[in-house]
Design an enzyme around this catalytic site. Structure first.
Site, PDB file in Angstrom:
ATOM      1  CG  ASP A 218      -1.937   1.032   1.287  1.00 12.13           C
ATOM      2  OD1 ASP A 218      -2.782   1.014   0.387  1.00 12.13           O
ATOM      3  OD2 ASP A 218      -1.940   1.873   2.211  1.00 12.13           O
ATOM      4  CD  GLU A 271      15.660 -14.029   4.593  1.00 18.76           C
ATOM      5  OE1 GLU A 271      14.697 -14.417   5.308  1.00 18.76           O
ATOM      6  OE2 GLU A 271      16.360 -13.052   4.883  1.00 18.76           O
TER       7      GLU A 271
HETATM    8  C1  GLC Z   1      -4.243   3.004  -0.702  1.00 13.80           C
HETATM    9  C2  GLC Z   1      -5.446   2.123  -0.576  1.00 13.80           C
HETATM   10  C3  GLC Z   1      -6.600   2.981  -0.155  1.00 13.80           C
HETATM   11  C4  GLC Z   1      -6.274   3.594   1.182  1.00 13.80           C
HETATM   12  C5  GLC Z   1      -4.964   4.350   1.145  1.00 13.80           C
HETATM   13  C6  GLC Z   1      -4.458   4.660   2.519  1.00 13.80           C
HETATM   14  O1  GLC Z   1      -4.360   3.949  -1.705  1.00 13.80           O
HETATM   15  O2  GLC Z   1      -5.684   1.435  -1.763  1.00 13.80           O
HETATM   16  O3  GLC Z   1      -7.797   2.270  -0.096  1.00 13.80           O
HETATM   17  O4  GLC Z   1      -7.292   4.477   1.567  1.00 13.80           O
HETATM   18  O5  GLC Z   1      -3.960   3.598   0.519  1.00 13.80           O
HETATM   19  O6  GLC Z   1      -4.010   3.491   3.138  1.00 13.80           O
END
Ligand code: GLC
Length: 556
Positions: A218, A271
């Site tokens: 993310d 790993e």
């Molecule tokens: C990313 C995720 C989204 C979230 C953001 C903050 O863009 O896909 O859904 O709100 O990160 O974590």
């Protein structure tokens, strides 16, 4: 029974079809209205029969749900409303038996404000080692500040704006401010602190030891920041995506030092046997994406240029070319995507004129302008055949196999995306693509679970539920199933040769014998004299390909 997921194919991800499960909206086993881990396990055989190679599960960790679970309070457990670690292990075992790999979502840019680290940081106070894991600063104490120290620093350290609206800084009781590029409940970690890196290596290993096949990372482009004092004012550049693309030396996004983090992660992933994979969510300037997938970094990065492309032959062809070149330049494989849980579903995007302001379209409950839904679906079906014919891997978002459109008229009382409140009700946010899936034509939540769902589904979804489409050869579900089955024959074939490119349509071939023709134009076009094996819509009486339709043909 041995796992159907063998260790032999360690580069499986290079041409995999990966299905994004938005956990809260996929299947609810216990009737609390929210999807859960056990619900996913129950529906896995249907996904396997659809022909996907892997699932990506959105965050399922303990979370106060300030941002749908992207606010993680504990990275090594399951939220009790979604299940338990035992449920997760059962899901993983079932998936592997069915030959489906499992990718989990890792959220390293920020934690929840309920994470033990952040609670300790707030309690420990200024200058502490606990605060140094996050980004705490004092507000400016300029000459204009009247009164004693208590009055000072009342303004945030910078003008930076958060992605969900409002200031990116929130103040704690002792007067310091912390940075959050998303909601205030999502404090950003300081990745220049080695303790943060060590913690995430341990988190990677926790899930790898349990047997997961990879990670979706993310906000991969936001983890490294330039926090050299004085922090610069940014104006609109702090949040606007288009502007962000154009600012190269931006202190918050796409910093060069982020790649050191991923080189470290790659060593951990390597790993394991077979080596595990990771896919980056990186909203970066065109041309910068390949940096995330160099041979010693992550394996894939979502191609958001493809997702954002208008329904236009020349634009699509140009993006395909650039993306193939970019991936090839670093030995990676292209990673196509049309929809995810953050964007308007593509049948709706393609149903609106390209310049439509979708924020106000959602505010009008989808009435202004009115979307041409039949057109959107036709194009979405053609786009599916296009994406699944391209070399590389494809990420599908749950519900696109049913042809679901964005739900633009959700009543405000159901909205949970933090964008809605943070924008002071000027932006409804992303819940319209997160409405729980319709599995059956009847029941309180159309087979999603035994009770009503956290967002009610549109009544018209009864007719397009999974069960209603399953045995209908003309359904969108059948189209995806047929395309995914045929796509298996393309595995290992990285070629793409353009046969034709013009303003209205294009055609390309793969060396394994597939030809894909897509008609973006207003007139039907003739097809080459080859065997037609799949079309996204009916051909004309004379066998031509109508507008907004794609066809797969075979040369051998
Ligand atoms: C990313 C995720 C989204 C979230 C953001 C903050 O863009 O896909 O859904 O709100 O990160 O974590």
């Amino acid at each position: 029974m041995a796992d159907a997921v063998g260790s032999a194919d360690s580069r499986w991800w290079r041409d995999a079809a990966i299905y994004e499960v938005y956990v809260r909206s996929f299947a609810d086993s216990d009737g609390n209205g929210v999807g859960d881990i056990a619900g996913i396990t129950t529906r896995l055989p249907q996904l396997a029969a659809l022909g996907i190679d892997a699932v990506w599960l959105t965050p399922f960790y303990p979370s106060p749900m300030a941002d749908g679970g992207y606010d993680v309070a504990d990275y090594c457990d399951i939220d009790p409303t979604l299940g338990s670690l035992a449920d997760f292990d059962a899901l993983l075992a079932s998936a592997h038996k069915l030959g489906v790999r499992v990718i989990v979502d890792l959220v390293p840019n920020h934690t929840s404000d309920q994470h033990a680290w952040f609670k300790a940081a707030v309690a420990a106070g200024r200058g502490s080692a606990e605060r140094a894991r996050y980004i705490f600063r004092d507000g400016p104490t300029g000459a204009g500040d009247a009164g004693g120290p208590g009055d000072r620093g009342n303004e945030p350290p910078t003008d930076w704006v958060a992605n969900f609206g409002g200031s990116a800084w929130t103040r704690v009781a002792d007067g310091q401010w912390y940075l959050h590029m998303f909601a205030p409940e999502q404090p950003d970690l300081d990745w220049s602190n080695p303790e943060v890196g060590e913690e995430f290596h341990a988190i990677l290993r926790f899930w790898l030891d349990r047997g997961v096949d990879g990670f979706r990372v993310d906000v991969a482009h936001g983890m490294a920041k330039n926090l050299t004092e004085p922090l610069p004012p940014l104006g609109a550049n702090s949040v606007d995506r288009q502007l962000r693309y154009e600012v190269l030396d931006h202190p918050l996004w796409d910093r060069d030092d982020v790649h050191d983090i991923f080189r470290g992660w790659r060593k951990v992933l390597d790993e394991y046997s077979p080596p595990r994979m990771a896919v980056a969510e990186a909203w970066v300037m065109p041309g910068r994406r390949a940096r995330y997938v160099r041979p010693d970094e992550l394996h894939q990065a979502f191609n958001f240029d493809f997702l954002q492309a208008p329904w236009d032959a020349e634009a699509m062809a140009a993006i395909i070319d650039t993306s193939l070149g970019e991936a090839t330049s670093v030995g990676a494989s292209p990673t196509w995507v049309l929809s995810n849980h953050d964007v308007i579903r593509h049948p709706s995007r393609y149903a609106l004129a390209p310049q439509t302001d979708t924020v106000s379209w959602l505010l009008s409950n989808g009435t202004d302008p009115v979307a041409d839904r039949a057109l959107g679906l036709r194009r979405a079906r053609a786009a599916a055949l296009l994406m699944l014919a391209l070399p590389g891997s494809a990420y599908l978002y749950q519900g696109e196999e049913l042809g679901l459109a964005e739900v633009a008229d959700i009543e405000p009382r159901y909205l949970q995306d933090p964008t809605w409140e943070r924008s002071e009700h000027r932006d409804k946010g992303r819940d319209g693509c997160r409405v729980p899936l319709p599995w059956e034509s009847e029941g309180p939540s159309l087979g999603f679970g035994p009770s009503t769902a956290w967002i009610p589904q549109p009544a018209e979804w009864a007719a397009i539920a999974w069960s209603a489409q399953e045995d209908d050869p003309s359904s969108t579900l059948a189209l995806y199933r047929d395309a995914l089955r045929r796509r298996r024959e393309l595995k290992g074939d990285a070629s793409l040769t353009w046969l034709h490119r013009s303003t209205g349509h294009f055609a390309f071939s793969r060396s394994s014998g597939l030809v894909c023709v897509v008609n973006f134009g207003a007139e039907a076009i003739g097809l080459p004299p080859l065997q037609v094996v799949l079309t996204s819509g009916e051909l004309t009486e004379s066998g031509d390909l109508p507008p907004d339709t794609a066809a797969w043909l075979l040369t051998k």
